[in-house]
Design a protein around this motif. Structure first.
Motif, PDB file in Angstrom:
ATOM      1  N   SER A  43       0.853  -1.185  -0.023  1.00 25.35           N
ATOM      2  CA  SER A  43       0.073   0.009  -0.205  1.00 25.35           C
ATOM      3  C   SER A  43       0.849   1.198  -0.064  1.00 25.35           C
ATOM      4  O   SER A  43       1.493   1.503   1.065  1.00 25.35           O
ATOM      5  N   HIS A  44       1.010   1.904  -1.056  1.00 21.10           N
ATOM      6  CA  HIS A  44       2.137   2.878  -1.246  1.00 21.10           C
ATOM      7  C   HIS A  44       1.019   4.259  -1.159  1.00 21.10           C
ATOM      8  O   HIS A  44       0.414   4.564  -2.120  1.00 21.10           O
ATOM      9  N   ALA A  45       1.454   5.033  -0.222  1.00 22.57           N
ATOM     10  CA  ALA A  45       1.035   6.447  -0.072  1.00 22.57           C
ATOM     11  C   ALA A  45       1.683   7.342  -1.083  1.00 22.57           C
ATOM     12  O   ALA A  45       2.828   7.543  -1.309  1.00 22.57           O
ATOM     13  N   GLU A  46       0.878   7.962  -2.218  1.00 19.95           N
ATOM     14  CA  GLU A  46       1.185   8.571  -3.266  1.00 19.95           C
ATOM     15  C   GLU A  46       1.177  10.146  -3.060  1.00 19.95           C
ATOM     16  O   GLU A  46       1.770  10.979  -3.754  1.00 19.95           O
ATOM     17  N   GLN A  47       0.139  10.384  -2.065  1.00 17.62           N
ATOM     18  CA  GLN A  47       0.058  11.971  -2.004  1.00 17.62           C
ATOM     19  C   GLN A  47      -0.903  12.096  -0.664  1.00 17.62           C
ATOM     20  O   GLN A  47      -1.412  11.562  -0.180  1.00 17.62           O
ATOM     21  N   LEU A  48      -0.498  13.331   0.076  1.00 23.25           N
ATOM     22  CA  LEU A  48      -1.056  13.619   1.444  1.00 23.25           C
ATOM     23  C   LEU A  48      -2.334  14.481   0.845  1.00 23.25           C
ATOM     24  O   LEU A  48      -2.333  15.105  -0.076  1.00 23.25           O
ATOM     25  N   ILE A  49      -3.258  14.311   1.912  1.00 22.54           N
ATOM     26  CA  ILE A  49      -4.598  15.143   1.475  1.00 22.54           C
ATOM     27  C   ILE A  49      -4.397  16.632   2.352  1.00 22.54           C
ATOM     28  O   ILE A  49      -4.339  16.315   3.769  1.00 22.54           O
ATOM     29  N   LEU A  50      -4.317  17.596   1.738  1.00 18.64           N
ATOM     30  CA  LEU A  50      -4.330  18.893   2.480  1.00 18.64           C
ATOM     31  C   LEU A  50      -5.565  19.660   2.543  1.00 18.64           C
ATOM     32  O   LEU A  50      -5.993  19.873   1.261  1.00 18.64           O
ATOM     33  N   GLU A  51      -5.847  20.338   3.574  1.00 15.93           N
ATOM     34  CA  GLU A  51      -7.118  20.986   3.562  1.00 15.93           C
ATOM     35  C   GLU A  51      -6.742  22.063   4.416  1.00 15.93           C
ATOM     36  O   GLU A  51      -5.933  22.300   5.126  1.00 15.93           O
ATOM     37  N   ALA A  52      -7.845  23.487   3.959  1.00 17.71           N
ATOM     38  CA  ALA A  52      -7.518  24.640   4.520  1.00 17.71           C
ATOM     39  C   ALA A  52      -8.404  24.706   5.887  1.00 17.71           C
ATOM     40  O   ALA A  52      -9.396  24.285   5.943  1.00 17.71           O
ATOM     41  N   GLU A  53      -7.795  25.158   6.828  1.00 14.86           N
ATOM     42  CA  GLU A  53      -8.484  25.432   8.344  1.00 14.86           C
ATOM     43  C   GLU A  53      -9.195  26.829   8.057  1.00 14.86           C
ATOM     44  O   GLU A  53      -8.659  27.625   7.341  1.00 14.86           O
ATOM     45  N   ASP A  54      -9.689  27.175   9.061  1.00 12.79           N
ATOM     46  CA  ASP A  54     -10.471  28.427   9.282  1.00 12.79           C
ATOM     47  C   ASP A  54      -9.263  29.525   9.316  1.00 12.79           C
ATOM     48  O   ASP A  54      -9.584  30.798   8.805  1.00 12.79           O
ATOM     49  N   SER A  55      -8.328  29.247   9.780  1.00 13.78           N
ATOM     50  CA  SER A  55      -7.177  30.321   9.981  1.00 13.78           C
ATOM     51  C   SER A  55      -6.511  30.625   8.770  1.00 13.78           C
ATOM     52  O   SER A  55      -5.687  31.567   8.503  1.00 13.78           O
ATOM     53  N   GLY A  56      -6.675  29.653   7.710  1.00 14.25           N
ATOM     54  CA  GLY A  56      -5.988  29.723   6.568  1.00 14.25           C
ATOM     55  C   GLY A  56      -4.800  29.058   6.417  1.00 14.25           C
ATOM     56  O   GLY A  56      -4.314  28.760   5.386  1.00 14.25           O
ATOM     57  N   ARG A  57      -4.173  28.288   7.425  1.00 14.37           N
ATOM     58  CA  ARG A  57      -3.202  27.129   7.460  1.00 14.37           C
ATOM     59  C   ARG A  57      -3.683  26.080   7.034  1.00 14.37           C
ATOM     60  O   ARG A  57      -4.976  25.594   7.113  1.00 14.37           O
TER      61      ARG A  57
ATOM     62  N   LEU B  69       5.995  15.468  -3.375  1.00 14.24           N
ATOM     63  CA  LEU B  69       4.775  15.172  -4.411  1.00 14.24           C
ATOM     64  C   LEU B  69       3.298  15.805  -3.970  1.00 14.24           C
ATOM     65  O   LEU B  69       2.506  16.100  -4.810  1.00 14.24           O
ATOM     66  N   SER B  70       3.426  16.117  -2.711  1.00 19.19           N
ATOM     67  CA  SER B  70       1.805  16.827  -2.294  1.00 19.19           C
ATOM     68  C   SER B  70       1.937  18.405  -2.168  1.00 19.19           C
ATOM     69  O   SER B  70       1.107  18.868  -1.557  1.00 19.19           O
ATOM     70  N   GLY B  71       3.136  18.743  -2.658  1.00 17.86           N
ATOM     71  CA  GLY B  71       3.126  20.231  -2.706  1.00 17.86           C
ATOM     72  C   GLY B  71       3.994  20.958  -1.692  1.00 17.86           C
ATOM     73  O   GLY B  71       3.641  22.154  -1.399  1.00 17.86           O
ATOM     74  N   ILE B  72       4.622  20.020  -0.879  1.00 17.14           N
ATOM     75  CA  ILE B  72       5.330  20.911   0.370  1.00 17.14           C
ATOM     76  C   ILE B  72       6.706  20.644   0.200  1.00 17.14           C
ATOM     77  O   ILE B  72       7.265  19.287   0.098  1.00 17.14           O
ATOM     78  N   GLY B  73       7.327  21.604  -0.326  1.00 15.02           N
ATOM     79  CA  GLY B  73       8.886  21.687  -0.271  1.00 15.02           C
ATOM     80  C   GLY B  73       9.357  22.899  -1.209  1.00 15.02           C
ATOM     81  O   GLY B  73       8.620  24.140  -1.037  1.00 15.02           O
ATOM     82  N   PRO B  74      10.334  23.042  -1.804  1.00 11.51           N
ATOM     83  CA  PRO B  74      10.947  23.987  -2.412  1.00 11.51           C
ATOM     84  C   PRO B  74      10.028  24.451  -3.828  1.00 11.51           C
ATOM     85  O   PRO B  74      10.043  23.637  -4.416  1.00 11.51           O
TER      86      PRO B  74
ATOM     87  N   CYS C  72      -2.949  18.585   7.297  1.00 13.12           N
ATOM     88  CA  CYS C  72      -3.039  17.303   6.488  1.00 13.12           C
ATOM     89  C   CYS C  72      -4.060  16.070   7.244  1.00 13.12           C
ATOM     90  O   CYS C  72      -4.108  16.088   8.398  1.00 13.12           O
ATOM     91  N   ALA C  73      -4.909  15.799   6.418  1.00 14.17           N
ATOM     92  CA  ALA C  73      -6.179  15.243   6.644  1.00 14.17           C
ATOM     93  C   ALA C  73      -6.313  13.595   6.489  1.00 14.17           C
ATOM     94  O   ALA C  73      -7.066  12.956   6.995  1.00 14.17           O
ATOM     95  N   GLY C  74      -5.192  13.093   5.863  1.00 15.47           N
ATOM     96  CA  GLY C  74      -5.180  11.853   5.308  1.00 15.47           C
ATOM     97  C   GLY C  74      -4.143  11.821   4.110  1.00 15.47           C
ATOM     98  O   GLY C  74      -3.148  12.491   3.961  1.00 15.47           O
ATOM     99  N   ALA C  75      -4.271  10.584   3.422  1.00 13.22           N
ATOM    100  CA  ALA C  75      -3.248  10.203   2.511  1.00 13.22           C
ATOM    101  C   ALA C  75      -4.280   9.601   1.364  1.00 13.22           C
ATOM    102  O   ALA C  75      -5.045   8.636   1.635  1.00 13.22           O
ATOM    103  N   VAL C  76      -3.565   9.621   0.075  1.00 12.19           N
ATOM    104  CA  VAL C  76      -4.407   8.878  -1.038  1.00 12.19           C
ATOM    105  C   VAL C  76      -3.380   7.573  -1.132  1.00 12.19           C
ATOM    106  O   VAL C  76      -1.919   7.896  -1.208  1.00 12.19           O
ATOM    107  N   VAL C  77      -3.789   6.374  -1.217  1.00 13.61           N
ATOM    108  CA  VAL C  77      -2.845   5.062  -1.209  1.00 13.61           C
ATOM    109  C   VAL C  77      -3.131   4.365  -2.379  1.00 13.61           C
ATOM    110  O   VAL C  77      -4.343   4.244  -2.789  1.00 13.61           O
ATOM    111  N   GLN C  78      -2.179   4.039  -2.975  1.00 11.11           N
ATOM    112  CA  GLN C  78      -2.263   2.980  -4.206  1.00 11.11           C
ATOM    113  C   GLN C  78      -2.380   1.662  -3.596  1.00 11.11           C
ATOM    114  O   GLN C  78      -1.371   1.228  -3.052  1.00 11.11           O
TER     115      GLN C  78
END
Length: 564
Positions: A239-253, A291-296, A256-262
C-alpha cells in the motif's frame, strides 16, 4: 498532479502512519497500546515472510532484490569520480531493519547534545535521550539481572535496558584474523572497549547485534508481532502512499487530513482524525512531501505541482556515511573468501547454522569495530572501522577468490551534504538522490588520513604472521590528492541517509519540523524517521531512529491529551 482517489476507506483512523519500517513499527505499537486509538500502518512493500530476511547473512540476497529493496541508485557523483552507487532502502515490513547490518549502535553523547543546541530544546540531550534508548532495549548483558551474584553485570544497568522489545546480543562467532586486527589496533594506540553504547565509543571491540539466538531480529518481529492482534491496529502492506490530503483550516493554515494510497490497483483515500505521521525514511518522506506540494517552490513548479507550502529544506541536508573499503590479501589465514569457495565449504557453513545457529551464516556484514581519531587535533573519535574477514566489490556482489580481509573506514561527521529531489510528479518515479560525497576539502583530507591510519594498523606486529598485502587502493598511492581520488574510486555508502527533513528552530530556513517533529506550518502532520536528524550520528543510524520514534510516541500522545 493531483491524484483523485477512486475509493474512500470505510474505516476512520486517529493516526495514519506512512511507512512500516523501523520507526513506523515502533510507533504502531506505542500508539495502539491505548485501545481508544485507531491506528493504520501503511507499508509499500510486502510482509516480512521472505526467508532470507531472517537469516543474518541473508542481507546478501535482500539488497538489490525488488522483493525487499526499493532499488534506488545515486546520481553520478563528482566526489566518486563520476560513479553512481546502489542505495538500498528496505521495502518490506521492518524496512531497513530487515535488510541492514544488524549493528546496535547509538553514536556519541555529543551528537544528541548538538541536536539540543541546534533545536533549542533540551529534550534531545544525551541524558534525555538515554531513557528512550533503554525503554525498548532487551540487552543480553542484563539477562540475569544487574546483580553480579546472579550472573548479571551491574556496570551496564545505568546505560542499558532489559525486558524491552529490541533484542541486543553478542555475535556468535570469532575469526583469528579479526582477533589479530584488534590486537594490532591496540598496538597502534586504540584502546580496547567493551561497550560502544555508553556515550563515548572510542576504542576497538566486537559490535553487538540485533539478533535473537542466531536469527535477525527486525522491528516487525519486535514491535508488530506483540501488537498485530489488537483490534485497533490495522496493517496494510503493498500500500503505497502517493499523496497527502491537505485541507484549509479557518485560520488559512493547511491541515493534513489523510493520504491517497495506491493499494491493489486502486487509489484509496484514508483519513486521520488526529495526525498523519511520515515514517517513510530519509528518502521516502521528503519525496512524499514534495509530491504533495510541500517543498522548495521552484522544484515543485518545475514538475507542475501546485505549491501548498513553500519549504526550502524539504529534501535538502542529506548526510550519509561513506566507507572507504581497503582490502588486504593475506596468507596463512582463514577468511570467508576461501571458506565459501567450494561446495564442501558452503555445505559445512550451512550445516553449522542449521545445527548451532552460528558460523558465517549468523554473521552481520561487519563483526569487529573500532572508533578513533583521524589525527591528534580531533577532539572526539571521528572515524569508524567495519572490519570483515572477507572482501568483495560491494555488498550484494560475489566474494573475491583470493584470501583477504577488508578494513572499511568512514568519516563519522562528514561536512558534505546532498539532496533528495523528485524527478517528476509521479510517485512511481524514484527521486534523484545526490549525496555529494567528498565535496569538501575537510572530507577529502579525512579520507586520505583515514587510509594512512589503516596502513598504520595493518603494519603492526600482531598482523605480521599473515603477511598482509594492500590490494585496494594500493600502496603506490601516497599523497593527499592521490588518496582522496582513490577513495572516490573504492568508497561506497554504509546506507545511513539522514537529515532531509531536519528538525530545527522556527527561524531556521532549512528546518522542516520543530523539536517535537511537527511539520512547520502544517497542522496534523509529523515526520518521525532518520530524516529529522539535523546532523548525522557518530555511528550506525538504525537504533537512533528507534530512539527518535520512542520519543515521538510520547510527544504524540502528550499532544493528543492536551488537545493540541
Amino acid at each position: 498532479m493531483i491524484r483523485k482517489a477512486s475509493l474512500s476507506s470505510d474505516e476512520a483512523f486517529d493516526y495514519v502512519i506512512v511507512g512500516g519500517g523501523s520507526a513506523g513499527c515502533l510507533l504502531a505499537n506505542r500508539l495502539s497500546r491505548d485501545p481508544c486509538n485507531r491506528v493504520l500502518l501503511l507499508e509499500a512493500g510486502r510482509k516480512d515472510d521472505y526467508p532470507w530476511i531472517h537469516i543474518p547473512v541473508g542481507y546478501l540476497y535482500c539488497i538489490g532484490n525488488p522483493r525487499t529493496d526499493w532499488l534506488f541508485n545515486t546520481e553520478p557523483d563528482a566526489g566518486l569520480n563520476g560513479r553512481s552507487l546502489r542505495y538500498p532502502r528496505g521495502k518490506t515490513l521492518g524496512g531497513c531493519s530487515s535488510i541492514n547490518g544488524m549493528i546496535y549502535m547509538r553514536g556519541q553523547a555529543r551528537d544528541y547534545d548538538g541536536w539540543a543546541a541546534e533545536t533549542g530544546d533540551d529534550v534531545w540531550t544525551w541524558q534525555n535521550c538515554l531513557p528512550d534508548f533503554m525503554a525498548h532495549e532487551n540487552h543480553y548483558r542484563l539477562d540475569n539481572g544487574a546483580d553480579p551474584k546472579t550472573g548479571g553485570d551491574s556496570r551496564f544497568s545505568d546505560v542499558h535496558g532489559h525486558g524491552g522489545e529490541w533484542r541486543v546480543e553478542k555475535q556468535r562467532l570469532k575469526w583469528d584474523i579479526l582477533e589479530s586486527f584488534a590486537d594490532a589496533a591496540v598496538e597502534a594506540g586504540i584502546p580496547r572497549l567493551d561497550d560502544f553504547n555508553s556515550g563515548d565509543n572510542e576504542g576497538v571491540g566486537y559490535f553487538e547485534v540485533n539478533q535473537r539466538s542466531g536469527w535477525r531480529w527486525n522491528t516487525s518481529k519486535a514491535f508488530l508481532r506483540p501488537a498485530k492482534s489488537r483490534p485497533n491496529l490495522t496493517i496494510w502492506t503493498q500500500s503505497h502512499a502517493e499523496q497527502l490530503i491537505l485541507e484549509a483550516e479557518d485560520s488559512g493554515r493547511k491541515r493534513c487530513a489523510g493520504a491517497v494510497v495506491q493499494r491493489r490497483g486502486q487509489w484509496i483515500e484514508v483519513r486521520a482524525r488526529r495526525e498523519v505521521i511520515l515514517s517513510a525514511g530519509a528518502i521516502g518522506s521528503p519525496q512524499l512531501l514534495q509530491l504533495s506540494g510541500i517543498g522548495p517552490a521552484e522544484l515543485l513548479k518545475r514538475h507542475g505541482i501546485e505549491v501548498a507550502h513553500n519549504m526550502s529544506g524539504v529534501g535538502e541536508n542529506l548526510q550519509d556515511h561513506l566507507q572507504i573499503r581497503a582490502v588486504f590479501k593475506v596468507g596463512n589465514a582463514k577468511t570467508l573468501n576461501t571458506l565459501a569457495s567450494s561446495p564442501v565449504g558452503k555445505a559445512k557453513i550451512g550445516l553449522e547454522y542449521v545445527l548451532k545457529r552460528s558460523g558465517p551464516m549468523s554473521m552481520s556484514p561487519s563483526q569487529l569495530g573500532a572508533f578513533t581519531r583521524s589525527d591528534k587535533t580531533q577532539v572526539h573519535a571521528n572515524l569508524e572501522y567495519h572490519v570483515q574477514p572477507l572482501s568483495l566489490d560491494a555488498f550484494g556482489e560475489p566474494l573475491h577468490s583470493i584470501p583477504a580481509f577488508t578494513a572499511s573506514v568512514c568519516n563519522l561527521n562528514p561536512t558534505s551534504v546532498g539532496s533528495v529531489r523528485i524527478r517528476s510528479a509521479k510517485a512511481t518515479d524514484a527521486p534523484a538522490i545526490a549525496p555529494n560525497y567528498l565535496s569538501t576539502e575537510e572530507d577529502r583530507k579525512i579520507a586520505a588520513d583515514s587510509l594512512r591510519q589503516v596502513r598504520k594498523i595493518v603494519a603492526q606486529p600482531s598482523l605480521a604472521k599473515y603477511k598482509p598485502e594492500e590490494w585496494k587502493p594500493g600502496i603506490q598511492y601516497q599523497t593527499d590528492e592521490e588518496l582522496a581520488k582513490l577513495a572516490g574510486d573504492i568508497a561506497s555508502t554504509i546506507f545511513h541517509p539522514v537529515g532531509t527533513t531536519k528538525m530545527g528552530r522556527n527561524d531556521d530556513p532549512m528546518a522542516v519540523v520543530d523539536s517535537r517533529l511537527r511539520v512547520l506550518g502544517i497542522s496534523g502532520l509529523r515526520v518521525v524517521d532518520a530524516g529529522v536528524m539535523p546532523k548525522i550520528t557518530s555511528g550506525n543510524t538504525n537504533s537512533p531512529t528507534l530512539m527518535i520514534a520512542e520519543k515521538a510516541a510520547t510527544f504524540i500522545l502528550q499532544d493528543a491529551a492536551a488537545g493540541a
